[in-house]
Scaffold this active site. Structure first.
Site, PDB file in Angstrom:
ATOM      1  N   TYR A 132       0.813  -1.118  -0.054  1.00 58.54           N
ATOM      2  CA  TYR A 132       0.064   0.228  -0.090  1.00 58.54           C
ATOM      3  C   TYR A 132       0.865   1.221   0.107  1.00 58.54           C
ATOM      4  O   TYR A 132       1.790   1.386   1.049  1.00 58.54           O
ATOM      5  CB  TYR A 132      -0.994   0.151   1.288  1.00 58.54           C
ATOM      6  CG  TYR A 132      -2.210  -0.856   1.271  1.00 58.54           C
ATOM      7  CD1 TYR A 132      -2.976  -0.920   0.196  1.00 58.54           C
ATOM      8  CD2 TYR A 132      -2.349  -1.670   2.403  1.00 58.54           C
ATOM      9  CE1 TYR A 132      -4.001  -1.776   0.220  1.00 58.54           C
ATOM     10  CE2 TYR A 132      -3.366  -2.559   2.389  1.00 58.54           C
ATOM     11  CZ  TYR A 132      -4.168  -2.489   1.433  1.00 58.54           C
ATOM     12  OH  TYR A 132      -5.262  -3.416   1.049  1.00 58.54           O
ATOM     13  N   THR A 158      -1.021  -2.496  -4.707  1.00 61.49           N
ATOM     14  CA  THR A 158      -2.614  -2.497  -4.810  1.00 61.49           C
ATOM     15  C   THR A 158      -2.939  -0.855  -5.093  1.00 61.49           C
ATOM     16  O   THR A 158      -2.613  -0.027  -4.348  1.00 61.49           O
ATOM     17  CB  THR A 158      -3.247  -2.952  -3.365  1.00 61.49           C
ATOM     18  OG1 THR A 158      -2.689  -4.255  -3.122  1.00 61.49           O
ATOM     19  CG2 THR A 158      -4.651  -2.762  -3.260  1.00 61.49           C
ATOM     20  N   HIS A 278     -10.832  -6.576  -5.041  1.00 64.52           N
ATOM     21  CA  HIS A 278     -10.520  -6.646  -3.426  1.00 64.52           C
ATOM     22  C   HIS A 278     -11.819  -7.238  -2.719  1.00 64.52           C
ATOM     23  O   HIS A 278     -12.028  -7.117  -1.627  1.00 64.52           O
ATOM     24  CB  HIS A 278     -10.589  -5.098  -3.026  1.00 64.52           C
ATOM     25  CG  HIS A 278      -9.575  -4.945  -1.915  1.00 64.52           C
ATOM     26  ND1 HIS A 278      -8.271  -4.406  -2.219  1.00 64.52           N
ATOM     27  CD2 HIS A 278      -9.598  -4.994  -0.679  1.00 64.52           C
ATOM     28  CE1 HIS A 278      -7.435  -4.265  -1.414  1.00 64.52           C
ATOM     29  NE2 HIS A 278      -8.228  -4.646  -0.157  1.00 64.52           N
TER      30      HIS A 278
END
Length: 389
Positions: A132, A158, A278
């Site tokens: 992230y 991501t 997700h």
């Protein structure tokens, strides 16, 4: 429950719900808002039909494949999941060890309980690290450096979490960072003593990749405040160049649902992409991953490896995704349920179940090598266009 009595992902789910505190079980078992996309992921897999064939010698079946040059036992890996160490004490270590023994990929989340260094110390096989990107780019850079130092085989960036879809279950359960020891939560611990005792027996009860690595946040409260301010809304395709150069290894982009985004990811250096919504935890109303997979394969299938997550619940689902163009699939909730139900042994049992399901399907389809699967092994339906017979 004896391991041989677990036969499906739902068996693990039911047992995990009995063993794991409601707050953490529902953190894993939740989608955004109405959970429509969460449900669609599995529902659409069920609508895809496999083509049964006969009259072929199927004595030499193989599920083996390669991803980014690494040979794996079958085209299934463990995807990045936040706080897996709250489903079972030291959960990420347990899952990584199970994946190593089985011969496949484990992906560690940025928001894991066990740290990058914990996994590297507990295993020999290379694992992947999911990144992230934080607003604090110096911290992000250090995360990348730590993944590189640990020998991670790929960096999974991501890109669908610049901000978050609300999961109503988390709000209703009072899930916060740091965790508040409310009377309701303490009552949960009283009826789930095995989980509580296991957690008391480990030092890993916070976000291991953050704790001790943020100089500006010396306390748990300060770290929680810092983390709450770190969503980077500026993240864009141009950032991939810096990330890839700093890591120096394969780059995987996760969160792709549109062919144009797949093309953009490849154009900006992605070696592989993960078709993912997700797990239905972000944009409620987004399409299922199996529905969009064929269009993305058409767009970039000759230019990079394509993986899929979200909705995979069986070896049959894995077969369907591979037939429609995925190189491999990654699972999240299934291995979290297995962890919650039976720890490392549960994850190993999950691998065995999915391998047996996939091997059976391959034989009944008269296919000996999973890497030869294609769209002609799928019956036409409303998700897959009809083909000539």
């Amino acid at each position: 429950m004896r391991l041989e009595r677990y036969l499906t992902v739902d068996d693990f789910k039911r047992e995990a719900e009995k063993r794991v505190p409601r707050m953490f079980f529902q953190y894993a078992d939740s989608g955004a808002y109405t959970e429509g996309t969460y449900r669609a992921n599995s529902d659409d897999f069920a609508r895809v039909r496999l083509q049964q064939r006969i009259g072929v010698d199927i004595t030499k079946r193989s599920l083996e494949t390669t991803i980014l040059g690494r040979r794996i036992t079958m085209p299934l890996g463990l995807g990045a999941t936040g706080a897996a160490g709250m489903q079972s004490a030291d959960g990420e270590i347990k899952a990584a060890r199970a994946a190593e023994k089985f011969g496949t990929i484990f992906t560690l989340s940025t928001v894991s309980i066990c740290s990058i260094e914990d996994i590297a110390a507990a295993t020999r096989a290379s694992f992947w690290f999911q990144l992230y990107v934080r607003k604090d780019r110096e911290f992000t850079g250090r995360l990348i450096d730590r993944a590189k130092a640990a020998g991670c085989g790929a960096l999974v960036v991501t890109m669908d979490c610049q901000h978050y879809g609300q999961r109503h279950k988390d709000v209703r359960n009072g899930l916060t960072v740091p965790l508040k020891l409310t009377p309701r939560f303490l009552a949960e611990l009283a009826v789930k003593p095995r989980w509580a005792l296991a957690m008391l027996g480990t030092r890993r009860r916070t976000f291991g990749n953050f704790a001790g690595h943020v100089p500006a946040a010396p306390s748990a409260a300060a770290l929680a405040e810092w983390m709450s301010q770190q969503d980077d809304l500026t993240l864009n395709w141009k950032d991939l160049l810096w990330i890839k150069q700093r890591f120096g290894g394969p780059l995987v982009v996760k969160g792709v649902l549109h062919p144009d985004d797949a093309r953009a990811a490849v154009a900006h250096g992605a070696d592989a992409i993960i078709v993912s919504n997700h797990g239905g935890r972000q944009l409620d109303g987004a399409p299922s991953t199996i529905r969009v997979l064929p269009r993305i394969v058409d767009a970039v299938g000759s230019r990079c490896e394509i993986y899929l997550d979200s909705g995979v619940r069986s070896g049959h689902d894995m077969i369907k995704a591979v037939a429609l163009g995925a190189r491999a699939v990654f699972v999240g909730r299934p291995f979290l349920y297995a962890l919650g139900a039976a720890g490392e042994a549960g994850v190993s049992r999950l691998f065995e179940i999915m391998r047996a399901e996939a091997d059976s399907a391959l034989g009944l389809m008269s296919v000996n090598d999973i890497t030869t699967l294609g769209a002609d092994h799928i019956e036409s339906n409303d998700l897959v266009p009809p083909r000539g017979l």
